[in-house]
Design a protein around this motif. Structure first.
Motif, mmCIF file in Angstrom:
data_model
loop_
_atom_site.group_PDB
_atom_site.id
_atom_site.type_symbol
_atom_site.label_atom_id
_atom_site.label_comp_id
_atom_site.label_asym_id
_atom_site.label_seq_id
_atom_site.Cartn_x
_atom_site.Cartn_y
_atom_site.Cartn_z
ATOM 1 N N ARG A 34 0.827 -1.216 0.000
ATOM 2 C CA ARG A 34 0.000 0.000 0.000
ATOM 3 C C ARG A 34 0.855 1.258 0.000
ATOM 4 O O ARG A 34 0.347 2.351 -0.270
ATOM 5 C CB ARG A 34 -0.957 -0.007 1.190
ATOM 6 C CG ARG A 34 -2.086 -1.002 1.020
ATOM 7 C CD ARG A 34 -3.030 -1.010 2.200
ATOM 8 N NE ARG A 34 -3.642 0.290 2.448
ATOM 9 C CZ ARG A 34 -4.598 0.512 3.348
ATOM 10 N NH1 ARG A 34 -5.047 -0.519 4.072
ATOM 11 N NH2 ARG A 34 -5.102 1.702 3.539
ATOM 12 N N THR A 60 -7.657 -4.558 1.277
ATOM 13 C CA THR A 60 -7.650 -3.379 0.410
ATOM 14 C C THR A 60 -9.061 -3.014 -0.044
ATOM 15 O O THR A 60 -9.366 -1.838 -0.248
ATOM 16 C CB THR A 60 -6.738 -3.605 -0.805
ATOM 17 O OG1 THR A 60 -7.095 -4.838 -1.452
ATOM 18 C CG2 THR A 60 -5.282 -3.666 -0.383
ATOM 19 N N ALA A 63 -10.441 -1.021 2.681
ATOM 20 C CA ALA A 63 -9.856 0.317 2.664
ATOM 21 C C ALA A 63 -10.542 1.205 1.632
ATOM 22 O O ALA A 63 -10.751 2.407 1.868
ATOM 23 C CB ALA A 63 -8.355 0.226 2.379
ATOM 24 N N ARG A 66 -13.902 2.305 2.975
ATOM 25 C CA ARG A 66 -13.770 3.307 4.044
ATOM 26 C C ARG A 66 -13.128 4.603 3.563
ATOM 27 O O ARG A 66 -12.871 5.509 4.360
ATOM 28 C CB ARG A 66 -12.950 2.718 5.201
ATOM 29 C CG ARG A 66 -13.670 1.565 5.894
ATOM 30 C CD ARG A 66 -12.751 0.822 6.856
ATOM 31 N NE ARG A 66 -13.461 -0.294 7.481
ATOM 32 C CZ ARG A 66 -12.882 -1.196 8.269
ATOM 33 N NH1 ARG A 66 -11.581 -1.114 8.526
ATOM 34 N NH2 ARG A 66 -13.586 -2.175 8.803
ATOM 35 N N ARG A 68 -10.108 5.041 2.323
ATOM 36 C CA ARG A 68 -8.675 5.162 2.607
ATOM 37 C C ARG A 68 -7.810 4.842 1.386
ATOM 38 O O ARG A 68 -6.623 5.126 1.372
ATOM 39 C CB ARG A 68 -8.295 4.239 3.768
ATOM 40 C CG ARG A 68 -8.981 4.643 5.069
ATOM 41 C CD ARG A 68 -8.774 3.602 6.149
ATOM 42 N NE ARG A 68 -9.482 3.975 7.366
ATOM 43 C CZ ARG A 68 -9.666 3.164 8.402
ATOM 44 N NH1 ARG A 68 -9.177 1.930 8.369
ATOM 45 N NH2 ARG A 68 -10.326 3.581 9.463
ATOM 46 N N LEU A 69 -8.425 4.224 0.377
ATOM 47 C CA LEU A 69 -7.767 3.943 -0.897
ATOM 48 C C LEU A 69 -8.768 4.201 -2.007
ATOM 49 O O LEU A 69 -9.977 4.024 -1.824
ATOM 50 C CB LEU A 69 -7.328 2.479 -0.976
ATOM 51 C CG LEU A 69 -6.041 1.983 -0.320
ATOM 52 C CD1 LEU A 69 -5.902 0.487 -0.585
ATOM 53 C CD2 LEU A 69 -4.835 2.727 -0.827
#
Length: 601
Positions: A34, A60, A63, A66, A68-69
């Motif tokens: 990441r 992932t 993520a 959420r 975050r990615l």
């Protein structure tokens, strides 16, 4: 012995191999991919390699959900990860991180094989937290390139990384992996090579003491865990944490620590050996100190050791009104707790002025609670009206429970209990809030030792949920039941323990604090690094030196001396550095200097 070299050119550590794809190895691989690194995950098990890919895809995806990615970042991260069952896949790595099982034989086999595979400029890192990095380095063809890189579980979430140097490690190698840790958003702490390093070196001694306390029958597993969660603000109790780590893993770490220190406090508690050899290794096996729904499940279920719920019973003695003897911080806090729970409270001090001042402080505390929305102004006013201050202990004649909350001076407490015995009615329970003195001495100062018990509240009493209920060998079942039910009725969590130094919390907390002082005394690590390690690696709300300065070094020394006197274990002897600071008047925040200096108020 090879001479460490610092002039070896280093690669930028863009291509990294992770050897061992268990929980930790997979977590480290996730962090690396990441953050833009090309990662080769290597494991002899095809199934482990497949699980790692599945886990990385799921992590992932979470993520992305959420925020975050981005989806594109996720696909790029997954593209940077490949797996293999052959060590030869590490040939092009700038850095190899080994996270195989905690066995010298396994790790040495891996490092020897890597010597013939990796480039001469590659760095080899071991993820061990128990075994000697120096010993592993000495067996390598390039010992100056070998170091420790200790991530904490779960690696994606935990900020701490311990960077471990042996006497053979090149400073440039340390600098390179330290830069990498910073690039990954971690907090690197540089440490020397000793079992457990900083965080686990302190943590596992504490966990071992908790296991021994449970094994001795002093307190139940539930009470030990609740005491440390509620009394110290820890995210997990020690026995639940041992189950999460793995009882067998903890035993391995402690064996290594004991081999290095010969400190009996590091000798694994026999219960750890018994559970390990029975295959009861914690969550991963479905049973350890607790029983779980299934192997790997975090959900504990009832078993034969789970305490039976008891039907509600009327207290053995009426407890209204409640009397509190004292006018300090703890006395005021306890009086506030009872008044807010609806009890009439007689607050008795040595003088009318002290009693009135104590009630005024309670009024200010209640007003702050109302201002912060934790209660209403009307409820705060009613609670304050329930408190009757007095300068005479004679006014405690009609209370059902009298709590002593004066200074930690045994002679003063003994004298006060003699007075309470004469003043209070024959059915009243007499309780001491001591945190370190023997309750039985207070009990023997009365004609009713069966009605004397310890009620150790934690500061600040209105906020802290825990009360240690301390039975002496003379305390009656009725008095014990009365106090436990009363604690529950005022919104506190009672835990049972016997009358010995430290009870549960201090008996586990202060040896840990003392060991932290010894680390500084031995120049192994600084207070700042140790505090960071325990906050970031152990989830502690405060580091040990922050806490020592808040508690007071004199108070801490007195408790450590009491523990040493009670148990006569050399490992519990107060660290000389702590004694020297107290002798110099450096007592912590209250004097402006302890392990750190503070601005004068």
């Amino acid at each position: 012995m090879a001479t460490p070299r610092s002039d070896i050119p280093l690669s930028p550590l863009r291509t990294i191999a992770v050897v061992g794809l268990g929980t930790m190895g997979t977590g480290i691989a996730e962090v690396l991919t990441r953050n833009g690194r090309r990662v080769t995950g290597i494991d002899i098990s095809e199934a482990a390699a497949t699980r790692a890919v599945t886990t990385l895809r799921a992590a992932t995806a979470r993520a992305v959900r959420r925020g975050r990615l981005t989806g594109r970042e996720r696909e790029a991260a997954l593209a940077r990860f490949r797996t293999s069952t052959e060590l030869g896949a590490a040939a092009d790595a700038d850095l190899v991180i080994e996270v195989a099982p905690e066995s010298y034989e396994i790790k040495q086999q891996i490092f020897r094989a890597l010597d013939g595979i990796v480039r001469p400029d590659a760095i080899l890192a071991t993820g061990t937290n128990a075994l000697s990095v120096t010993r592993l380095a000495a067996d390598s063809a390039r010992p100056e390139r070998v170091l420790g890189l200790h991530f904490f579980n779960p690696a994606p979430a935990m900020k701490l990384v311990e960077v471990v140097s042996s006497v053979l490690t090149a400073p440039a190698a340390v600098a390179a992996v330290t830069r990498l840790a910073l690039d990954l958003g971690k907090e690197p702490v540089a440490v020397g090579d000793r079992p457990g390093f900083v965080a686990d070196g302190l943590l596992f001694g504490y966990l071992n003491q908790a296991a021994a306390m449970y094994e001795s029958g002093y307190a139940s597993r539930e009470d030990i865990d609740a005491a440390m969660r509620l009394g110290c603000g820890l995210p997990m109790g020690p026995l639940a944490l041992l189950d999460l780590i793995g009882v067998d893993t903890a035993r391995t770490v402690l064996e290594a620590m004991y081999a290095a220190s010969h400190d009996r406090l590091h000798a694994p508690a026999p219960v750890l050996k018994q559970l390990s050899e029975a295959g009861l290794t914690g969550r991963k096996s479905g049973r350890g100190f607790y029983t779980y729904e299934a192997p790997g499940s975090p959900a504990a279920v009832r078993d034969t050791l789970t305490p039976e719920g008891t039907a509600a019973q009327a207290p053995a003695h009426p407890v209204r009104p409640v009397g509190v003897a004292g006018s300090g911080t703890m006395a005021c806090g306890i009086a506030e707790v009872f008044a807010r729970a609806g009890h009439e409270v007689v607050l008795a001090a040595r003088t009318e002025e002290k009693a009135a001042a104590a009630k005024a402080r309670i009024g200010a505390s209640l007003a702050r609670s109302a201002d912060r929305g934790r209660t209403t102004a009307e409820a705060a006013g009613r609670a304050l009206d329930r408190i009757r201050p007095t300068g005479s202990y004679d006014d405690l004649a009609d209370v059902g429970l009298a709590l002593e909350a004066i200074a930690e001076d045994l002679d003063a407490k003994r004298q006060l209990f003699t007075t309470l015995d004469k003043v209070c009615g024959p059915g009243a329970v007499l309780a001491t809030t001591t945190s370190s003195l023997p309750v039985i001495v207070c009990a023997r100062a009365t004609s009713r030792p069966q009605n004397v018990i310890g009620m150790h509240f934690f500061n600040p009493a209105p906020a802290m949920k825990l009360v240690e209920v301390v039975r002496t060998v003379l305390t009656s079942d009725e008095a014990h039941r009365t106090v436990r039910e009363l604690c529950a009725a005022i919104g506190k969590h009672p835990v049972d323990c016997g009358d010995r130094a430290g009870f549960i919390v201090n008996a586990l907390l202060f040896p840990y604090l003392n060991n932290a002082v010894k680390m500084v005394q031995e120049h192994y690590a600084s207070p700042d690094d140790i505090d960071a390690a325990m906050r970031l690696g152990g989830g502690y709300p405060m580091g040990p030196f922050e806490l020592l300065d808040v508690v007071g070094l004199d108070v801490s020394l007195a408790i450590e001396r009491a523990l040493h006197h009670e148990f006569r274990d050399p490992g519990l002897a107060p660290a000389p550095l702590l004694e020297h600071l107290v002798a110099a008047g450096c007592l912590g925040r209250k004097t402006g200097r302890g392990f750190r200096e503070y601005a004068k108020r």
